[in-house]
Design an enzyme around this catalytic site. Structure first.
Site, mmCIF file in Angstrom:
data_model
loop_
_atom_site.group_PDB
_atom_site.id
_atom_site.type_symbol
_atom_site.label_atom_id
_atom_site.label_comp_id
_atom_site.label_asym_id
_atom_site.label_seq_id
_atom_site.Cartn_x
_atom_site.Cartn_y
_atom_site.Cartn_z
ATOM 1 N N SER A 119 0.833 -1.210 0.000
ATOM 2 C CA SER A 119 0.000 0.000 0.000
ATOM 3 C C SER A 119 0.864 1.255 0.000
ATOM 4 C CB SER A 119 -0.967 -0.035 1.183
ATOM 5 O OG SER A 119 -1.849 -1.130 1.052
ATOM 6 N N LYS A 171 -22.739 17.218 6.311
ATOM 7 C CA LYS A 171 -21.797 17.697 7.305
ATOM 8 C C LYS A 171 -21.519 16.586 8.322
ATOM 9 C CE LYS A 171 -19.268 20.475 9.740
ATOM 10 N NZ LYS A 171 -17.910 20.812 9.288
#
Length: 316
Positions: A119, A171
């Site tokens: 990764s 949000k």
């Protein structure tokens, strides 16, 4: 007291003063000598710099400062980056990658893939001018991950609820206190895929492979060093001898010593920092830092901010 005794005392004081000053001078010399050895760029010998990147990769200002120091040090004729990491934050890998490329503008950089460089660990490895891996090293896992805990069922069981008022539906989404809406999932997936495309393009550029081929490899799969060599994700199998041979091809003398540029956080002079905390925890039994305990229970990935490029073994 006669004059002879007074004179003897004065002479003794002068001798004590001399040896005290001498002792202080020797101590200062030892400190500066240790500093010169610890920070090789203060010395005058040519060498091959070596930096180890291990564990979870995050935004590491101290490591970036070390790499900058190596780039500016004309005595460091090359850099070997030894990597043993399952990955970490995508941003952490990005900034280290860019710092290594700045070093490569001035001197050869070799990526030395050890047990695991997956990764973001592989992302960093691609910054090297060449990647050398062991036959059984683990690498690859090209991809991006976003995880968040979900605690709603637990809160329901203990009778706790959370009310919220926010300026817009997206949000503070996704939230651990309620399942994510489809709109929130779409937003996060778009962010993940944008970073994934950036990661893929980086591999395409650095490994000189067709994008379609990289996309085929970038499904999260991991590879041994032998498999990675066949897939052209690494350049060579080997270790120190192969690193030396490559550097000789780049006109770096094989006689130069390797000098490790270690983290200053590991110095004994940091006793008042992390070492003091470790001392209190081990000797006094004080839980001054709860994060390691929580990480053992929940997984270290929960404490990585932002998007994550990390290979994890399934613990189930």
């Amino acid at each position: 007291m006669d004059h002879s005794a007074i004179a003897d005392r004065r002479q003794l004081r002068r001798k004590l003063t001399f040896w005290r000053i001498a002792a202080i001078g020797i101590a200062l010399f030892a400190v500066f000598a240790a500093a010169a050895w610890r920070w090789p760029d203060s010395g005058a010998r040519d060498h091959i710099a070596r930096v180890s990147i291990t564990g979870i990769i995050q935004d590491d200002a101290e490591l970036l400062e070390r790499l900058d120091r190596i780039a500016r040090n004309d005595r460091a004729k090359a850099l070997v980056v030894t990597i043993s990491s399952p990955g970490g934050t995508t941003y952490g890998g990005e900034v280290i990658f860019k710092a290594l490329r700045k070093v490569a503008e001035k001197k050869p950089v070799v990526s030395d893939v050890r047990t695991l460089a997956a990764s973001a660990g592989y992302m960093i490895a691609t910054a090297g001018d060449t990647i050398i891996a062991g036959e059984s090293s683990i690498t690859g896992s090209i991809g991006v991950l976003f995880q968040y805990p979900q605690m709603k069922e637990l809160m329901d069981k203990i009778g706790v609820s959370l009310e919220e008022i926010k300026s817009a539906p997206l949000k503070a989404e996704p939230s651990p206190f309620h399942p994510a809406s489809e709109e929130a999932k779409t937003m996060i997936r778009a962010m993940v895929m944008d970073s994934y495309d950036w990661f893929v393009d980086l591999v395409v550029e650095r490994r000189k492979l067709p994008r379609a081929e990289v996309l085929r490899l970038a499904d999260g799969s991991i590879f041994t060093g032998r498999q990675a060599l066949a897939a052209k994700l690494v350049d060579q199998l080997g270790g120190p001898e192969e690193i030396r041979a490559y550097l000789e091809e780049r006109k770096v003398s094989a006689d130069l010593p390797f000098v490790d540029y270690r983290s200053t956080n590991r110095s004994g002079f940091s006793f008042m920092g992390a070492s003091l905390r470790d001392f209190a925890r081990s000797i006094l039994g004080l839980p001054l830092d709860f994060q390691p305990t929580i990480e053992k229970l929940t997984g270290e990935k929960l404490f990585l901010d932002g998007l994550v490029s990390v290979w994890q073994v399934d613990r189930d």
